[in-house]
Design an enzyme around this catalytic site. Structure first.
Site, PDB file in Angstrom:
ATOM      1  N   HIS A 105      73.613 -26.761  -0.375  1.00  0.00           N
ATOM      2  CA  HIS A 105      72.840 -25.744  -1.368  1.00  0.00           C
ATOM      3  C   HIS A 105      72.357 -24.421  -0.645  1.00  0.00           C
ATOM      4  CE1 HIS A 105      70.866 -24.923  -5.013  1.00  0.00           C
ATOM      5  NE2 HIS A 105      69.815 -24.729  -4.477  1.00  0.00           N
ATOM      6  N   ASP A 131      78.487 -27.505  -4.007  1.00  0.00           N
ATOM      7  CA  ASP A 131      77.190 -27.506  -3.886  1.00  0.00           C
ATOM      8  C   ASP A 131      76.518 -28.616  -5.343  1.00  0.00           C
ATOM      9  OD1 ASP A 131      74.385 -27.158  -4.651  1.00  0.00           O
ATOM     10  OD2 ASP A 131      74.359 -24.980  -4.535  1.00  0.00           O
ATOM     11  N   SER A 155      68.441 -20.304  -4.694  1.00  0.00           N
ATOM     12  CA  SER A 155      68.065 -21.390  -5.715  1.00  0.00           C
ATOM     13  C   SER A 155      67.269 -20.932  -6.580  1.00  0.00           C
ATOM     14  CB  SER A 155      67.403 -22.502  -4.598  1.00  0.00           C
ATOM     15  OG  SER A 155      67.590 -23.632  -5.550  1.00  0.00           O
TER      16      SER A 155
END
Lengths: 267, 443
Positions: free
Chosen positions: A245, A217, A95
Site C-alpha cells: 500500500h 495492494d 491513501s
C-alpha cells in the site's frame, strides 16, 4: 494559532520552485515521504506536514469532534496552504489523504491546482455493486489490532527504535510517530478513515489528477483504482509495478518518476 | 567444548553411555534441523512479501503444506484481515524505514479458521551494495500472552468502568447533597416568612408608653409556638396580648395564626378582655376540640387606656397563662393575679376573670411565656428558673424602663445557655417617668 507548529510543517527545495504538498495517510507521518523528497526537492518546493494527532503535531490541538470526519483533516490542509500562502499547489495525498485532498481542493480551489492520489480509496467497505475490499467486521478487527499493539508497542518498540544506531535521528522521529501516538487518537483516525464513504465527492474534482495505484495492494485493490479513475474525468491512472500500500517506500524511484512526469506535464 | 578421551571404559561410569547419546544428538542437531524444528516459526520473504522460505514449525502451527505457501503467497496473506491492514499501514512502512521490527502483535490464519496470536519480529537483509534483499521473520506463539493481555485489557476496562461509575455516583451524591441543601434553605426561608407572619415585625409606637419585646426561638428551623401583639383600638386605646400555643411546628403555627387574628378581630368588636378570650375560646373549641382534636393556648389579653394624669389603666384577662409581673417605680414588684383562667379552647363557653392595674410613671408591666420560668438553671441544669427567681429579678430591676427590663432579661437568658430550651417571648409595657422626675439611681 501557530499552524506551522501545530502541523509540524517542514519545507524543502528551492524557494521559487513550483509547490508540491506531500500528505501522509493513516498510520504514519510525513516520514513516509523521506525516500521521494530528495529527488522532488531538486526542482520543486516540497511542503510536508503532520495531521493534528499524528507524528510531531501539537496533540493539544486535537479534538475527537473535528477529527472524526475527513473534513476536519481537509481543514488542516487548507489552513496549512493559507498559512504558507500557496496558490495552485500540487497536492500529493497518500491513501486516505488522497480523499482528504479532494475535500481540500473543493474548499480552497485556488490553493490546490492539481491532485496526485497515491493508492486512493473512496470507500473501503463493500457496498451494493461496489467492491472496496473489506467488511465492517474487518475494520473492527483492525481496531483490535491497533489496541493489542499499543500494549506491546510502547514497551517493546520504543527501545528498538530509539536505539537504532545507524540512524538515531530517524529513531527519534519514528518514536514520536509510532510510539507516542495516543491510542485514542489512532482509533479515531482509523475509524474515520476506514468507515468513510467519499465516492460522491469524486465527481467534484475538476483539476488535473493523477491516480497512482499499486499492482498489488490489499488496501486499495485494482478495482478501486479503476473506480476512482472512472469517477474523475480529468484523471489519469498509472499502475505502479509495486506491491503493498506504500509505493513511495517499496518502489520510491518508480513512484517519484510517475509524480515527476505528471508535474512536468502540468506546465 | 572438547571431550577428552573417547573410550567409554576409561570413564568407567554407568552414566557414560547416556551422556554420550546426548552429546551425539547435539552434534547431529544441524543448522538446518535447528531452523526447521525450532520452537518458533521462521520465514523469509522477498521484499514484496512473497514467502521464499518457511520452517516446519510454522507450517505445523498454521496447518499448511510447504508447496501451497512458498512462492505462492505473501506474508500478509497469512494474516487476518485486521492484521493485514495493520501490516500495510504500520508494519511494512516501519520495517522499510528502519530495517528492523520487534515484537509486533499480529494474528495469523490457520486452517479451519483458527487464529493464532503471534509476536512477530522482522529484519531486512541487505546485499553487499546496501540494497534490501529479503526480510527475515521470526514468529512466536503468543496465545498465552495474548490471553493474558486481553485479560489485562478487560480488567483495565472494568476498572475504568468502575471508576467512571464511582465518579458518576459521587457526582450524583454531590448533586443530591446540593439539592438537599437548597431544599433546606428554601424550607428555612418559608419557615422564617411564616414565623414573621405570626408576630409583628415591629411594635407600633404608643404615645405615653414605652414598649419592648424579645422573642427567642429555641430552634432556628422550627416554628415557634409563642406569640404576641400590640395594636391600636382607636381613640387612644390600645390592646396587647402574649401567649403560647400547645405544640410546635406547622400545626402549632396554624393554631397561632388563628389565635392571633381571632384576638385582633374580637378586640375590634368588643375589647373587653374577658369577652375577647371568650370569643377565642369559642373559635378554638369549634375548630379543634369539637372535631376530636383538642388544641389550646394560654394567653394574656389586655387593654390600655390613659388617664388625664398620664397613667396607663390596664385591664387584662388570662387564659391559663403565667401571671403578668408589675414592677413599680418605687422598687416594688408583684405578680398581677388572674385567678380562674383556664386554658383557651379546651372547654366550651369558658369564663375568664378580669384583673386591673394602673401603671404610674416609672411602672412597667411584663408579660412572658413559660420558656422563661421553666428554663433549666443551676450547675446540672436540673432546677428551674421559677416564679420566685423572676419575682426577685423584677424587684431588682423595678424602677427601670421597659427596654431596660427586656435588655436585662435577655442578658439573663443568654446566661442560661442550653438551659433555655423552649421558645420564649417577652413583652414589656411601661409608663415613662416624667423628665423632671429623676430616677432614684441618678440622684
Amino acid at each position: 494559532m501557530d499552524i506551522r507548529g501545530r502541523n509540524n510543517v517542514t519545507v524543502a527545495g528551492p524557494v521559487d520552485g513550483p509547490v508540491v504538498v506531500l500528505a501522509h495517510g493513516f498510520g504514519c507521518d510525513q516520514n513516509m515521504w523521506r525516500l521521494v523528497v530528495p529527488v522532488l526537492a531538486e526542482r520543486y518546493r516540497v511542503v510536508m506536514f503532520d495531521y493534528v494527532g499524528a507524528g510531531r503535531s501539537d496533540l493539544s490541538a486535537w479534538s475527537a469532534e473535528r477529527y472524526s470526519a475527513l473534513d476536519g483533516y481537509a481543514q488542516d490542509v487548507v489552513e496549512v496552504c493559507e498559512e504558507l500562502g500557496l496558490r495552485d499547489a500540487v497536492f500529493v495525498g497518500h491513501s486516505v489523504s488522497a480523499m482528504i485532498g479532494v475535500l481540500a481542493a473543493r474548499r480552497a480551489p485556488r490553493r490546490i491546482g492539481a491532485l496526485v492520489m497515491v493508492a486512493p480509496s473512496p470507500r473501503y467497505i463493500d457496498d451494493d455493486g461496489y467492491r472496496g475490499g473489506f467488511s465492517a467486521e474487518d475494520i473492527d478487527e483492525l481496531l483490535e489490532s491497533l489496541e493489542s499493539n499499543y500494549l506491546g508497542w510502547s514497551a517493546a518498540m520504543a527501545p528498538v527504535i530509539m536505539g537504532n544506531p545507524e540512524r538515531p535521528e530517524l529513531g527519534q522521529e519514528l518514536a514520536n510517530s509510532f510510539c507516542a501516538t495516543d491510542p485514542d487518537i489512532a482509533r479515531v483516525f482509523a475509524r474515520t478513515t476506514f468507515l468513510s464513504d467519499s465516492r460522491q465527492d469524486l465527481k467534484d474534482v475538476t483539476v488535473p489528477t493523477l491516480v497512482l495505484e499499486c499492482a498489488q495492494d490489499v488496501i486499495a485493490p485494482r478495482e478501486v483504482g479503476a473506480f476512482v479513475h472512472a469517477a474523475i474525468p480529468s484523471s489519469r491512472l498509472v499502475t505502479l509495478p509495486a506491491t503493498g500500500h506504500c509505493p513511495q517506500l517499496s518502489a520510491p524511484e518508480t513512484t517519484t518518476d510517475a509524480i515527476l512526469e505528471f508535474l512536468r506535464e502540468l506546465r | 567444548m572438547c571431550r577428552p578421551g573417547g573410550d567409554p571404559e576409561q570413564v568407567g561410569s554407568g552414566d557414560a553411555s547416556s551422556e554420550d547419546a546426548a552429546f551425539a544428538a547435539l552434534l547431529e542437531d544441524s543448522a538446518e534441523d535447528l531452523y526447521d524444528s525450532a520452537p518458533c516459526g521462521y520465514l523469509s520473504t522477498l521484499m514484496d512479501g512473497t514467502i521464499a522460505k518457511i520452517n516446519t514449525t510454522l507450517l505445523k502451527w498454521l496447518g499448511l503444506e510447504r508447496e501451497e505457501v512458498v512462492g505462492a503467497v505473501r506474508f500478509a496473506d497469512l494474516l487476518t484481515v485486521g492484521g493485514k491492514l495493520y501490516h500495510e499501514t504500520h508494519f511494512a512502512p516501519l520495517l522499510r524505514m528502519q530495517g528492523e521490527l520487534r515484537g509486533i502483535a499480529l494474528e495469523m490464519k490457520a486452517v479451519g479458521g483458527r487464529r493464532l496470536p503471534v509476536l512477530v519480529s522482522s529484519v531486512v537483509k541487505h546485499g553487499s551494495g546496501g540494497d534490501p534483499l529479503l526480510i527475515r521473520t521470526t514468529v512466536f506463539d503468543a496465545s498465552d500472552r495474548r490471553a493474558y493481555e486481553q485479560e489485562l485489557l478487560r480488567r483495565s476496562k472494568e476498572a475504568e468502568l468502575a471508576r467512571a461509575e464511582a465518579d458518576r455516583a459521587r457526582a450524583q451524591a454531590e448533586e443530591t447533597r446540593l439539592q438537599a441543601e437548597a431544599d433546606r434553605a428554601r424550607l428555612a426561608d418559608a419557615l422564617a416568612a411564616l414565623q414573621q407572619s405570626l408576630v409583628p415585625s415591629a411594635l407600633p409606637a404608643v404615645p405615653g408608653l414605652e414598649t419592648a419585646v424579645h422573642y427567642h426561638t429555641a430552634s432556628p428551623d422550627r416554628l415557634g409556638g409563642d406569640f404576641y401583639d400590640l395594636f391600636s383600638l382607636g381613640d387612644g386605646r390600645w390592646a396587647f396580648f402574649l401567649g403560647d400555643v400547645c405544640g410546635k411546628g406547622p400545626q402549632a403555627a396554624s393554631l397561632t395564626s388563628l389565635t392571633r387574628y381571632t384576638l385582633r378581630a374580637a378586640a375590634l368588636h368588643d375589647p373587653e378582655p374577658t369577652a375577647v378570650l371568650s370569643v377565642l375560646d369559642t373559635v378554638l373549641h369549634d375548630r379543634y376540640a369539637a372535631g376530636g382534636d383538642p388544641r389550646y393556648c394560654t394567653v394574656i389579653f389586655g387593654t390600655v387606656t390613659f388617664t388625664e394624669r398620664g397613667e396607663a389603666a390596664v385591664r387584662l384577662a388570662s387564659g391559663g397563662h403565667p401571671p403578668a409581673l408589675v414592677m413599680r417605680a418605687d422598687g416594688q414588684a408583684d405578680y398581677l393575679p388572674t385567678p380562674g383562667g383556664v386554658l383557651v379552647g379546651i372547654v366550651p363557653a369558658a369564663t375568664f376573670t378580669l384583673a386591673q392595674t394602673i401603671l404610674a410613671p416609672g411602672d412597667t408591666l411584663l408579660l412572658y411565656t413559660d420558656g422563661l420560668t421553666e428554663a433549666r438553671t443551676g450547675p446540672t441544669r436540673q432546677s428551674l428558673f421559677g416564679d420566685e427567681a423572676l419575682l426577685a429579678f423584677g424587684r431588682g430591676h423595678a424602677s427601670t424602663s421597659a427596654p431596660e427590663v427586656i435588655s436585662a432579661l435577655t442578658g439573663l437568658m443568654e446566661g442560661f445557655g442550653d438551659g433555655l430550651d423552649d421558645d420564649t417571648a417577652l413583652l414589656a409595657l411601661g409608663v415613662p417617668r416624667h423628665p423632671s422626675d429623676p430616677r432614684p439611681g441618678n440622684e
